[in-house]
Write a protein that holds these residues in place. Sequence first.
Motif, mmCIF file in Angstrom:
data_model
loop_
_atom_site.group_PDB
_atom_site.id
_atom_site.type_symbol
_atom_site.label_atom_id
_atom_site.label_comp_id
_atom_site.label_asym_id
_atom_site.label_seq_id
_atom_site.Cartn_x
_atom_site.Cartn_y
_atom_site.Cartn_z
ATOM 1 N N ARG A 56 22.966 -1.990 36.200
ATOM 2 C CA ARG A 56 21.986 -1.608 37.231
ATOM 3 C C ARG A 56 20.590 -2.339 38.014
ATOM 4 O O ARG A 56 20.002 -2.538 37.038
ATOM 5 C CB ARG A 56 20.784 -0.325 37.710
ATOM 6 C CG ARG A 56 22.244 1.092 36.905
ATOM 7 C CD ARG A 56 21.354 2.470 36.787
ATOM 8 N NE ARG A 56 22.143 3.795 36.363
ATOM 9 C CZ ARG A 56 22.658 4.304 37.189
ATOM 10 N NH1 ARG A 56 22.288 4.218 38.862
ATOM 11 N NH2 ARG A 56 23.764 5.652 36.333
ATOM 12 N N PRO A 57 21.065 -2.635 39.415
ATOM 13 C CA PRO A 57 20.271 -4.256 40.184
ATOM 14 C C PRO A 57 19.162 -3.370 39.557
ATOM 15 O O PRO A 57 18.053 -2.241 39.649
ATOM 16 C CB PRO A 57 20.454 -3.868 41.169
ATOM 17 C CG PRO A 57 22.299 -3.554 41.240
ATOM 18 C CD PRO A 57 22.030 -2.200 40.846
ATOM 19 N N HIS A 62 19.766 -4.273 46.546
ATOM 20 C CA HIS A 62 20.867 -5.208 46.616
ATOM 21 C C HIS A 62 22.241 -4.192 46.090
ATOM 22 O O HIS A 62 22.892 -4.186 45.551
ATOM 23 C CB HIS A 62 20.722 -5.117 45.066
ATOM 24 C CG HIS A 62 19.104 -6.819 45.462
ATOM 25 N ND1 HIS A 62 18.333 -7.607 43.914
ATOM 26 C CD2 HIS A 62 19.234 -6.693 46.466
ATOM 27 C CE1 HIS A 62 17.783 -8.562 44.756
ATOM 28 N NE2 HIS A 62 18.148 -8.351 46.126
ATOM 29 N N GLY A 63 22.058 -3.110 45.489
ATOM 30 C CA GLY A 63 23.295 -1.722 45.505
ATOM 31 C C GLY A 63 22.525 -1.009 44.349
ATOM 32 O O GLY A 63 21.368 -0.685 43.658
ATOM 33 N N SER A 66 25.852 -2.896 39.608
ATOM 34 C CA SER A 66 26.125 -5.024 39.675
ATOM 35 C C SER A 66 27.542 -4.566 38.616
ATOM 36 O O SER A 66 27.458 -4.106 37.616
ATOM 37 C CB SER A 66 25.619 -5.108 39.860
ATOM 38 O OG SER A 66 24.186 -5.074 38.772
ATOM 39 N N SER A 101 30.106 -2.222 49.383
ATOM 40 C CA SER A 101 30.276 -3.457 48.275
ATOM 41 C C SER A 101 29.554 -4.946 49.268
ATOM 42 O O SER A 101 30.512 -5.029 49.517
ATOM 43 C CB SER A 101 31.277 -3.373 47.069
ATOM 44 O OG SER A 101 32.612 -4.144 48.317
ATOM 45 N N ASN A 110 27.987 -6.152 44.178
ATOM 46 C CA ASN A 110 27.016 -5.739 44.569
ATOM 47 C C ASN A 110 27.868 -3.985 45.189
ATOM 48 O O ASN A 110 28.554 -4.752 45.734
ATOM 49 C CB ASN A 110 25.663 -5.519 45.108
ATOM 50 C CG ASN A 110 24.580 -6.487 44.550
ATOM 51 O OD1 ASN A 110 25.480 -7.233 42.912
ATOM 52 N ND2 ASN A 110 24.075 -7.549 45.029
#
Length: 583
Positions: A56-57, A62-63, A66, A101, A110
């Motif tokens: 997990r960012p 960033h999403g 990842s 993505s 991401n």
Amino acid sequence: MLGDNTLRIRASRQRTNPDRKTMKAELAALITEALEKLVTEGVLEAVPDAPPQIDRPRDTSHGDLSCNIAMVLAKRAGLPPRDLATRIIDALPDNTLVETSNIAGPGFLNFFINAGQHTQVIKTILETGNGFGCCDEGAGRRVQVEFVSANPTGPLHVGHGRGAAIGDSLSRLLEATGWQVHREFYYNDAGQQINNLALSVQARAQGKTPDHPDWPKDGYQGSYIEDIARAFAAGETVEAADRVITGSGDIEDLNAIRDFAVACLRREQDQDLRAFQVVFDEYFLESSLYGSGAVETTVAALREAGHTYDEEDALWLRTTDFGDDKDRVMRKREGGYTYFVPDVAYHHNKWERGFERVINEQGADHHSTITRVRAGLQGLDAGIPEGWPEYVLHQMVTVMRDGAEVKLSKRAGSYVTLRDLIDWVGCDATRYFLVARAPTSQLTFDVDLALARSNENPVYYIQYAHARCASVIRKAAATAEGLIPKAGLNHLSMLSEPETMALAISLGRFPEVVSIAAARLEPHDVANYLRELAADLHSFYNTHKILEAAPETASARLALVAATRQVIANGLGLLGVAAPESM
């Protein structure tokens, strides 16, 4: 074989159904399918045995998730990481999990998860109930967790309390992840400390005080010694665990005093643990290892295997053969075994009882015994694997009250007891505070903070979040429409606001948190997660009207609240902390 040395206290712990596959696992499966496609296209020679690592960012922009698989496989593919990342994204199968993505930095993948997938967890939670967060990773295998294991020479101190909170929470986590857990308490009821206990009680029975010139050199000075002496002289009966003992009143009979004093303290320790919501499946007596001949048998086996030698009138174990920095004395020149020898016999007993996995939760002062106990077990040539047993060691606890360190307890004489903390702040706050930090970190227990009814008190903050959810559900049921949470499952598409989605995403993380905390033996991860979840709940509650919203939105929000209530209750249950309906 178990003998009379043990007491079995069985608690019924209901197994729950495992949760569905987590989003991380779903995404890993999708990426694996993409890699398999690239193999068929000749881009890769083979798919790695291990599944892709999904993280997990830290920055949610960033999403949601990842993956670094493109950088891991780039050299094998003979492609720049970003080029391989593009090929992987293009090869992803059609799915409803990933909304968009992108590729970041040197080749990170991401992924932004479809909002409907985040809110779908609400349905899963309400359907699974108490079982949400559970899995079957342990597959019913047996694991023994030994914790507390205090000498029966005085009341349990706060260090024992930290061990109890961590050990019991570990046991609950392991049960939630599919292990068959056996909780055990090892009583160190043999050795010089027990003789000191008996001599201290005898001195009190003779009317002596700690300042008397004939007071035992290493005698115990707490007020509990006087209580035991008085009870023994009065011929009182003590029922403690596996035995019932009556004081004979003969203050010259040191053996009778010893047995009575140990029984008294075992009873007191057990009462404190029950007040702390901790129940053991089994109690094991160190003295039984001598009585059964297990210690002598262990020493003889190590001798026969050629792992011992005699030097300077002492018996030594070649622990350097198994990674220790120097050999260790087993039997002292003046006679008597060093403390790690019965530990080897005890753990061999655990192995013979069929525990393929054993976890010992102990104070950091036991660090020096790990290598020699493992060395002794390896020397027995009994098929015990290296690195067995596992250890979780906790650091010391400092208690603060009114801005100053608390060092003394009237009852114990020289330390703060577990019972002191329970009496001051209650069981819930004591358990949470003692488990909320990593065992490897020293812990400051702030009594004033534990008593505060404010957001700064984490256990209050979390319990209030649960009570707030329960209050909303009660109010919903009392409306003219008689709203119920499950009705909102048909309208989850109405949930889209940032605070709403943040709360739903946090709920979806719970199974992952439980799995990782159990695997790493780190229950403080659950405590920290619950505080973050409570923050998300309060933010959502303070930003959005729930019951005053349009009917479909109100219904969906009510389902979200009910799911949050369930997850908080499940998480607090793993820590042995109550989830109040009102505060």
